[in-house]
Design an enzyme around this catalytic site. Structure first.
Site, PDB file in Angstrom:
ATOM      1  N   HIS A 169      24.836 -49.167 -50.631  1.00 54.97           N
ATOM      2  CA  HIS A 169      25.414 -49.530 -52.445  1.00 54.97           C
ATOM      3  C   HIS A 169      26.723 -48.995 -52.086  1.00 54.97           C
ATOM      4  O   HIS A 169      27.364 -49.374 -53.012  1.00 54.97           O
ATOM      5  CB  HIS A 169      24.622 -48.454 -52.413  1.00 54.97           C
ATOM      6  CG  HIS A 169      23.333 -48.539 -53.547  1.00 54.97           C
ATOM      7  ND1 HIS A 169      22.853 -49.359 -53.870  1.00 54.97           N
ATOM      8  CD2 HIS A 169      21.785 -47.197 -53.039  1.00 54.97           C
ATOM      9  CE1 HIS A 169      21.440 -49.357 -53.594  1.00 54.97           C
ATOM     10  NE2 HIS A 169      20.871 -48.538 -52.813  1.00 54.97           N
ATOM     11  N   GLU A 406      25.356 -71.830 -33.690  1.00 58.58           N
ATOM     12  CA  GLU A 406      25.865 -70.063 -32.578  1.00 58.58           C
ATOM     13  C   GLU A 406      26.068 -69.800 -31.965  1.00 58.58           C
ATOM     14  O   GLU A 406      26.617 -68.567 -30.732  1.00 58.58           O
ATOM     15  CB  GLU A 406      25.032 -69.261 -33.747  1.00 58.58           C
ATOM     16  CG  GLU A 406      25.633 -69.470 -34.944  1.00 58.58           C
ATOM     17  CD  GLU A 406      24.731 -68.556 -35.598  1.00 58.58           C
ATOM     18  OE1 GLU A 406      24.420 -66.981 -35.781  1.00 58.58           O
ATOM     19  OE2 GLU A 406      23.517 -69.329 -35.912  1.00 58.58           O
ATOM     20  N   ASP A 430      28.754 -64.928 -33.401  1.00 57.51           N
ATOM     21  CA  ASP A 430      28.144 -65.159 -32.744  1.00 57.51           C
ATOM     22  C   ASP A 430      28.455 -66.048 -31.319  1.00 57.51           C
ATOM     23  O   ASP A 430      28.858 -66.398 -30.403  1.00 57.51           O
ATOM     24  CB  ASP A 430      27.309 -66.038 -33.414  1.00 57.51           C
ATOM     25  CG  ASP A 430      26.294 -63.982 -33.353  1.00 57.51           C
ATOM     26  OD1 ASP A 430      26.348 -63.147 -32.794  1.00 57.51           O
ATOM     27  OD2 ASP A 430      24.837 -64.439 -34.402  1.00 57.51           O
ATOM     28  N   CYS A 477      31.340 -71.090 -41.784  1.00 58.25           N
ATOM     29  CA  CYS A 477      30.929 -69.584 -42.350  1.00 58.25           C
ATOM     30  C   CYS A 477      30.772 -67.793 -41.186  1.00 58.25           C
ATOM     31  O   CYS A 477      30.612 -66.611 -41.831  1.00 58.25           O
ATOM     32  CB  CYS A 477      29.675 -69.785 -42.785  1.00 58.25           C
ATOM     33  SG  CYS A 477      28.364 -70.257 -41.815  1.00 58.25           S
TER      34      CYS A 477
END
Length: 557
Positions: A169, A406, A430, A477
């Protein structure tokens, strides 16, 4: 001194360190303790009610806090423990534990929130003193949103913790408020009132040299201006060499999707669905996932790429009861895990297929693909899902299917993998880690995290070339996609899509504008010495940015 952390909320912070401590211990007993408790309780309720600009999910937690504080049963527990001889602090702690045990045994949702409720007890007996002036980088080994109730959000320059998570949170709240937050920092090495900076790549520099400090101050000022004006250019179409360049957002929840949509982002290049699963102690149902995917896709005009569960490595689902592995980063993770837990995988695939029928902009992406056989097995499970949905008279559609690259072997074998998919997306975090044989969370080998290393660039170039030769698009990404220094190189290599945290997109848009007004020269063929060319381009950009008019009539149009 420099310490490398993990970014939970990206940005630049400049200020003095200040520890949020929990020093007040309430030793009062009997009637005096009851009076003090009544005051503490009401003060906390007032602060909760006056707190604004928090996320929907965090607000739900605050409502639970308030309900517990106002519940007569909680006060009865306090009284009972005081009568048993506890002082006020001991009574609050014991009463909170009893509330957690009671709620966890009767309500699955409350069981998930047990750590949040435990935090309530800590903050209730350790209220933070009001801070009226000065901007600080606050730190402690662990912190939560409720710890900042007494602090004006405008005074929070940054947050540092030793323990943390990108899905907490606190991380969501920090991102929503543009507060830089870095975790995985050894807070025992920090001292109050030390002049410090948090850099945009997650470094904490204590007592920085004047040269670095001045550079970051200038970069921060420009950053604030860009964020303020970002609405003017977020939807701008970008082109390079007559080819459209797509800039998309990385998100980890529906809530992140709303933040990205508010920032005028057009699409999602990576929906990290595992974050939704990590936040719960039991699997998400098909209906829950279907509604989330559908609602998220409806926020955007461009493609929303939903990555299937990427669990394993440093991310673990407790309810899967995975065997402990000597090296989890080389074990059951990503698509490997989904193929192992077919029922869990099928629920997610069914939800995506149903949402894709309702929304034409959804795509599926499989993580951690190594060989062709894994893609074939995943597609065969999609076929099973299609048959099941047809028998149940449920509408579905199979969207575009992509994979993440990756693993070095997958990058080298891209020409065989591309035949089975519609697109590829390069996960540089990665890919760099596996190529350089280094743990990207280990500070001692962080010097080996080199996106511009010749071997890494060769792998990236091969993937891009293979995709284009097969008339398919390729994105990125991983964090390299939003590191501005590498943006010109990736453009030259031919990358079609850049996906990143939505807070970064405005900077990339601005840098693209600059690059189109200036020559990108002598970058290819690549060698590591040419990193100086990229650094000079970026340095010139900040100078150019400073000279420009940040208005609708200036470069933002």
């Amino acid at each position: 001194m420099q310490l490398q952390g993990i970014i939970a909320s990206e940005g630049i912070s400049i200020g003095k360190l200040k520890k949020i401590g929990f020093k007040k211990i309430y030793t009062e007993k009997g009637s005096k303790a009851k009076e003090v408790f009544s005051i503490l309780k009401q003060n906390l309720i007032n602060k909760i009610e006056s707190t604004k600009n928090i996320s929907k999910e965090t607000n739900e937690i605050f409502e639970i806090y308030k309900a517990i504080l106002m519940d007569p049963y909680f006060e009865e527990l306090i009284d009972k423990n005081l009568e048993n001889g506890d002082n006020l602090s001991e009574s609050i702690e014991a009463s909170t534990v009893e509330i957690i045990d009671l709620m966890s045994s009767t309500n699955a949702y409350m069981k998930e929130r047990s750590s949040d409720i435990q935090r309530l007890g800590i903050v209730l007996q350790n209220p933070i003193n009001e801070i009226e002036s000065g901007k600080f980088i606050f730190y402690n080994d662990s912190l939560a949103v409720i710890d900042f109730l007494s602090i004006n959000v405008n005074l929070i320059e940054g947050i540092i913790t030793q323990n943390g998570s990108k899905i907490s949170h606190l991380a969501i709240w920090a991102r929503n408020n543009n507060i830089p937050y870095v975790y995985n920092i050894d807070t025992t090495k920090l001292t109050d009132n030390s002049d410090s900076v948090i850099t945009k790549d997650g470094k904490l520099i204590i007592e920085p040299p004047a040269e670095i400090l001045n550079q970051l101050k200038e970069e921060k000022i420009n950053r604030i201006k860009i964020i303020e004006k970002s609405m003017y250019f977020q939807k701008k179409n970008l082109f390079y060499k007559n080819k459209k360049i797509t800039i998309a957002a990385n998100i980890g929840s529906l809530e992140d999707g709303y933040v990205a949509a508010e920032r005028k982002v057009n699409g999602v290049g990576l929906f990290r669905t595992e974050f939704m699963f990590l936040a719960k102690d039991e699997p998400l149902s098909e209906e829950e996932q279907y509604k989330i995917y559908k609602e998220t896709a409806n926020l955007f005009n461009d493609t929303v790429i939903i990555r299937t569960l990427d669990i394993g490595g440093d991310k673990e689902l407790k309810y899967l009861n995975l065997e402990k592995e000597l090296n989890p980063f080389l074990g059951i993770r990503g698509l490997r895990l989904s193929l192992e837990f077919r029922d869990l995988f099928k629920i997610q695939l069914r939800a995506i297929l149903r949402a894709a029928y309702e929304c034409n902009n959804i795509a599926i992406m499989f993580p951690m693909v190594t060989i062709e056989d894994e893609i074939k097995k995943a597609k065969s499970i999609i076929e099973e899902c299609k048959k099941e949905l047809s028998r149940e008279n449920k509408n579905y559609k199979v969207p575009s299917i992509g994979i993440m690259i990756e693993v070095p072997s997958a990058a080298l074998n891209a020409d065989n993998l591309i035949e089975s998919v519609d697109f590829m997306s390069i996960g540089t975090n990665d890919l760099i880690q596996y190529t350089m044989a280094m743990d990207r969370t280990n500070n001692k080998v962080s010097y080996l995290y080199l996106p511009h290393n010749n071997a890494v660039i060769k792998l990236i170039k091969n993937v891009i070339d293979v995709c284009h030769q097969n008339k398919k698009w390729v994105g990125m990404c991983g964090s390299m996609a939003c590191e501005m220094i590498y943006y010109p190189l990736l453009l030259e290599l031919g990358l079609d899509e850049f996906s990143m945290e939505s807070s970064q997109i405005s900077f990339i848009n601005m840098y693209h504008t600059y690059l189109m007004e200036h020559n990108i020269a002598n970058i290819l063929p690549w060698n590591e010495k040419k990193i100086e060319i990229l650094q000079n381009l970026l340095d010139d950009f900040w100078i150019w940015l400073k000279e420009k008019n940040f208005s609708r009539g200036g470069i933002i149009s």
